[in-house]
Design a protein around this motif. Structure first.
Motif, PDB file in Angstrom:
ATOM      1  N   ALA A 101       0.836  -1.207   0.000  1.00  0.00           N
ATOM      2  CA  ALA A 101       0.000   0.000   0.000  1.00  0.00           C
ATOM      3  C   ALA A 101       0.870   1.256   0.000  1.00  0.00           C
ATOM      4  O   ALA A 101       0.570   2.227  -0.700  1.00  0.00           O
ATOM      5  CB  ALA A 101      -0.939  -0.007   1.202  1.00  0.00           C
ATOM      6  N   LEU A 102       1.948   1.233   0.782  1.00  0.00           N
ATOM      7  CA  LEU A 102       2.857   2.386   0.797  1.00  0.00           C
ATOM      8  C   LEU A 102       3.468   2.629  -0.581  1.00  0.00           C
ATOM      9  O   LEU A 102       3.659   3.779  -0.983  1.00  0.00           O
ATOM     10  CB  LEU A 102       3.968   2.173   1.830  1.00  0.00           C
ATOM     11  N   GLU A 103       3.764   1.536  -1.294  1.00  0.00           N
ATOM     12  CA  GLU A 103       4.329   1.673  -2.639  1.00  0.00           C
ATOM     13  C   GLU A 103       3.301   2.178  -3.644  1.00  0.00           C
ATOM     14  O   GLU A 103       3.661   2.661  -4.704  1.00  0.00           O
ATOM     15  CB  GLU A 103       4.875   0.320  -3.113  1.00  0.00           C
ATOM     16  N   ARG A 104       2.009   2.048  -3.312  1.00  0.00           N
ATOM     17  CA  ARG A 104       0.937   2.425  -4.250  1.00  0.00           C
ATOM     18  C   ARG A 104       0.122   3.634  -3.766  1.00  0.00           C
ATOM     19  O   ARG A 104      -1.012   3.818  -4.193  1.00  0.00           O
ATOM     20  CB  ARG A 104      -0.015   1.253  -4.436  1.00  0.00           C
ATOM     21  N   LEU A 105       0.670   4.421  -2.881  1.00  0.00           N
ATOM     22  CA  LEU A 105      -0.083   5.556  -2.334  1.00  0.00           C
ATOM     23  C   LEU A 105      -0.674   6.437  -3.427  1.00  0.00           C
ATOM     24  O   LEU A 105      -1.810   6.892  -3.322  1.00  0.00           O
ATOM     25  CB  LEU A 105       0.813   6.401  -1.424  1.00  0.00           C
ATOM     26  N   GLU A 106       0.089   6.658  -4.485  1.00  0.00           N
ATOM     27  CA  GLU A 106      -0.384   7.546  -5.552  1.00  0.00           C
ATOM     28  C   GLU A 106      -1.523   6.935  -6.357  1.00  0.00           C
ATOM     29  O   GLU A 106      -2.240   7.644  -7.067  1.00  0.00           O
ATOM     30  CB  GLU A 106       0.779   7.933  -6.486  1.00  0.00           C
ATOM     31  N   LYS A 107      -1.740   5.612  -6.227  1.00  0.00           N
ATOM     32  CA  LYS A 107      -2.827   4.959  -6.979  1.00  0.00           C
ATOM     33  C   LYS A 107      -4.160   5.010  -6.239  1.00  0.00           C
ATOM     34  O   LYS A 107      -5.196   4.685  -6.804  1.00  0.00           O
ATOM     35  CB  LYS A 107      -2.454   3.511  -7.290  1.00  0.00           C
ATOM     36  N   PHE A 108      -4.138   5.386  -4.974  1.00  0.00           N
ATOM     37  CA  PHE A 108      -5.381   5.485  -4.202  1.00  0.00           C
ATOM     38  C   PHE A 108      -6.168   6.689  -4.691  1.00  0.00           C
ATOM     39  O   PHE A 108      -5.688   7.822  -4.647  1.00  0.00           O
ATOM     40  CB  PHE A 108      -5.073   5.621  -2.711  1.00  0.00           C
TER      41      PHE A 108
END
Length: 198
Positions: free
Chosen positions: A53-60
């Motif tokens: 989730a930390l690696e995908r923060l910008e996808k939220f």
């Protein structure tokens, strides 16, 4: 000024990673334990979920809650475990107890139980049996006897409520293989519960 690549995230759906462990770790751990039956693996999956989730923060995009988003990431990681456990197993023979063939239990045209093998009543009065800890423990004991592919397919269908199409796609099964697994796992589950629950 916002560009077309900017995503609007409502204030109520902003991510707060510093609160994830306190707010969601217990829930995610329980969710994983129910599906993988290995507490150490469940802990690892929750940690991998937070890191992913930390690696995908910008996808939220803020279209769901943090909890829903984290659960979806965890669910995908659990599917990876199912795929790993079941890889190479879908070509194996799917035997059932006592050497009986599936046709002995089910009507070939309707798919319903044959009368002589119809499940006995469990005499359970509680409305939600899966909430019963004793029943859940018995169910898990039975499922430990299943081959890994069966556990994956059964869990996805009857615990997660996934569609047949999703399960077949995720586990690389044909629909006919999937239904054979479902029938055979139900036969073994029925037999186990009748011996140990009634």
């Amino acid at each position: 000024m916002r560009t077309k690549n900017d995503h609007f995230i409502p204030a109520s759906n902003k991510l707060e990673p510093h609160l994830w462990v306190n707010q969601y770790a217990d829930y995610l751990f329980a969710y994983a334990c129910l599906r993988v039956e290995d507490k150490e693996l469940a802990k690892d999956l929750v940690q991998e979920t937070f890191l992913g989730a930390l690696e995908r923060l910008e996808k939220f995009k803020g279209l769901c809650s943090e909890k829903t988003w984290l659960t979806a990431i965890l669910k995908n990681k659990i599917f990876d475990v199912y795929r790993k456990r079941s890889s190479g197993l879908n070509g194996q023979s799917l035997s059932i107890a006592n050497g009986l063939e599936i046709g002995e239990f089910f009507d070939g045209e309707t798919g319903h139980w044959n009368k002589q093998h119809y499940p006995a009543s469990f005499a359970i009065e509680q409305p939600d049996t899966l909430q019963n800890k004793e029943f859940h423990s018995l169910l898990q004991s039975c499922m430990k006897k299943f081959p890994p592919l069966w556990v994956s397919a059964f869990t996805m269908k009857h615990i997660d409520g996934e569609s047949t199409e999703t399960i077949c796609s995720e586990l690389n099964l044909t629909p006919s293989n999937f239904w054979v697994i479902m029938h055979r796992s139900k036969v073994q589950l029925r037999s186990y519960l009748q011996k140990n629950w009634i």
